[in-house]
Design a protein around this motif. Structure first.
Motif, PDB file in Angstrom:
ATOM      1  N   PRO A  41       9.569  -2.873  -0.292  1.00 45.38           N
ATOM      2  CA  PRO A  41       8.266  -2.038   0.216  1.00 45.38           C
ATOM      3  C   PRO A  41       7.360  -3.176   0.001  1.00 45.38           C
ATOM      4  N   PRO A  50      -1.346   1.198   1.153  1.00 44.46           N
ATOM      5  CA  PRO A  50      -0.169   1.853   0.023  1.00 44.46           C
ATOM      6  C   PRO A  50       0.098   3.407   0.397  1.00 44.46           C
ATOM      7  N   GLN A  51      -0.946   4.242   0.971  1.00 44.43           N
ATOM      8  CA  GLN A  51      -0.489   5.369   1.233  1.00 44.43           C
ATOM      9  C   GLN A  51       0.284   5.531   2.410  1.00 44.43           C
ATOM     10  N   GLU A  54       3.883   4.739   1.459  1.00 40.14           N
ATOM     11  CA  GLU A  54       4.445   5.827   0.729  1.00 40.14           C
ATOM     12  C   GLU A  54       4.831   6.925   1.833  1.00 40.14           C
ATOM     13  N   GLN A  55       4.125   7.331   2.755  1.00 43.63           N
ATOM     14  CA  GLN A  55       4.321   8.122   3.919  1.00 43.63           C
ATOM     15  C   GLN A  55       5.428   7.670   4.816  1.00 43.63           C
ATOM     16  N   GLN A  59       8.030   9.828   1.295  1.00 39.22           N
ATOM     17  CA  GLN A  59       7.794  10.411  -0.014  1.00 39.22           C
ATOM     18  C   GLN A  59       6.764  11.508  -0.009  1.00 39.22           C
ATOM     19  N   GLY A  60       6.660  12.567  -0.866  1.00 37.35           N
ATOM     20  CA  GLY A  60       5.770  13.346  -1.158  1.00 37.35           C
ATOM     21  C   GLY A  60       6.180  14.760  -0.417  1.00 37.35           C
ATOM     22  N   HIS A 233       5.375   7.156   9.538  1.00 33.81           N
ATOM     23  CA  HIS A 233       3.949   7.852   9.094  1.00 33.81           C
ATOM     24  C   HIS A 233       3.229   8.380  10.304  1.00 33.81           C
TER      25      HIS A 233
END
Length: 447
Positions: A41, A50-51, A54-55, A59-60, A233
């Motif tokens: 990553p 970074p967001q 993560e997507q 994640q989430g 994403h």
């Protein structure tokens, strides 16, 4: 009976849908070609906020909250209308009900701002001052220019040369929002110069323009890269389209038997389809999902499901996807946004595992469908969207042949106001029903 089914802003979904959380088989990881191992990553952190990273990794949980600043900008055009194609139904004399989710109401005229706005927002809050990207037909580039202007960031956009020449008003619109537009291949990057050396008259390709944008990104610390399709994403952000349509269908007591989207990199298809695939997976619904692509670039219908690079210069990690080969050079068809050699890894996996079907049509029959649509429904569709219209018409004709009612939903992903020159060529009989030769596809995959 209402022609348009509308939502109030208060009814707008407050979350995007992350389909990875519900997939029985988790997506294959991107591979670092230098090691043959899953890409770390931190390597991608030089490219993405970074967001977004993560997507990208899923994640989430299944639902990701839409930031307030993004939601506020969405409200300029969202919720987008769901429209019953009553006049098209009459012309086809079909028992089917045809609905379309109209994404051409956005400032950029397509679905692309659904992901441009959050991508630029996340870069903004991380202190990034400049964005490099690519665009095919210009809808993505227009959306990035709109979003960067909104958040006060600079943008440079590498536009595939054949579309740069075919669609000058898209270029003008990007410049209106402060975007710097460069035809690709260009002499601005080593990758562009190499492509021009190989073919000085190259039409360019999305894979090539991606390479130029990535090279530009890696050359400057203040710059990050944004992609308008393909990645996880991006698909996530587009699911607001399908989530809105489910609420709108509920208002008229309907649920689609068939959901259709055109497919280039896969983002607008994912946006309309992923929430319905969730309903098939989790709640036992039986909606048929159809991806529609051009015969000139038949990634799902004639490509291979394997690891491949996302760009010509092979700067990206390798992605597990349906592909025609990263060196594939599509013909200069007028649906520029569908001229991409690969397909979203999520769309590819779901197609490979049987969650959707794929069809391919040539540009002549798609322009014919577009002409039928504008003469009945009054909206001039983008050439890309005409592929979804063609498939919807075929489904309606099938319903008539079978004498069975059917509810059809397709994503009208953008308007064609900047594609008039393409329609002019169609009406003058200058377009051909191009189908990419099997031998050339095999040659590209063999590279």
């Amino acid at each position: 009976m209402d022609k348009k089914i509308l939502l109030n802003e208060s009814e707008m979904p407050r979350h995007w849908y992350n389909i990875i959380a519900h997939m029985p088989n988790q997506p294959a990881p991107p591979i670092d070609p230098s090691t043959g191992e899953p890409a770390a990553p931190e390597k991608l952190a030089r490219i993405f906020a970074p967001q977004l990273l993560e997507q990208e990794m899923g994640q989430g949980g299944p639902y990701v909250e839409i930031p307030e600043e993004v939601f506020d900008t969405y409200r300029i055009w969202r919720p987008a209308p769901l429209v019953r194609a009553t006049e098209l139904e009459k012309l086809l004399d079909t028992p089917a009900k045809i609905y379309y989710k109209y994404e051409g109401v956005s400032p950029a005229g397509s679905h692309k701002p659904n992901t441009a706005i959050p991508q630029i927002y996340y870069n903004k809050i991380n202190g990034i001052r400049r964005i490099a990207t690519e665009t095919g037909a210009g809808q993505w580039g227009t959306s990035v220019a709109f979003a960067t202007q909104r958040f006060g960031i600079e943008s440079v956009i590498y536009m595939v040369k054949v579309s740069y020449e075919q669609k000058p008003y898209r270029k003008a619109m990007m410049e209106m929002w402060g975007g710097k537009v460069i035809p690709s291949p260009s002499n601005q990057t080593a990758c562009g110069r190499a492509m021009l050396k190989e073919d000085p008259n190259s039409n360019g390709s999305l894979g090539g323009a991606i390479s130029e944008a990535l090279e530009d990104t890696l050359a400057r610390e203040d710059t990050r890269y944004c992609l308008g399709s393909v990645l996880n994403h991006v698909a996530l952000h587009q699911t607001i389209v399908g989530e809105e349509s489910i609420k709108q269908m509920e208002k008229v007591g309907e649920y689609p038997d068939v959901v259709i989207g055109c497919a280039g990199g896969g983002s607008n298809l994912a946006g309309i389809a992923f929430p319905y695939i969730r309903e098939n997976m989790i709640n036992g619904k039986k909606t048929e999902i159809i991806a529609v692509e051009p015969t000139a670039c038949p990634t799902l219908t004639k490509g291979s499901y394997t690891y491949d690079f996302g760009d010509v210069a092979q700067l990206t990690p390798q992605l597990k996807m349906y592909t025609l080969g990263s060196k594939f050079m599509p013909a200069g068809i007028h649906a520029g946004g569908l001229r991409y050699h690969g397909m979203s890894p999520l769309v590819s996996q779901l197609y490979h595992e049987g969650y959707m079907k794929a069809e391919a049509y040539n540009q002549l029959e798609c322009f014919e469908a577009a002409a039928m649509f504008v003469r009945t429904e009054g909206i001039l569709p983008a050439p890309e969207s005409s592929h979804a219209i063609k498939a919807a018409i075929e489904q309606a004709r099938k319903a008539k042949e079978e004498g069975k009612p059917k509810v059809i939903l397709f994503n009208l992903s953008g308007h064609g106001h900047f594609d008039i020159a393409s329609y002019e060529k169609y009406f003058q009989g200058e377009l051909i029903a191009y189908e990419h030769p099997e031998t050339e596809i095999a040659k590209s995959l063999g590279r």
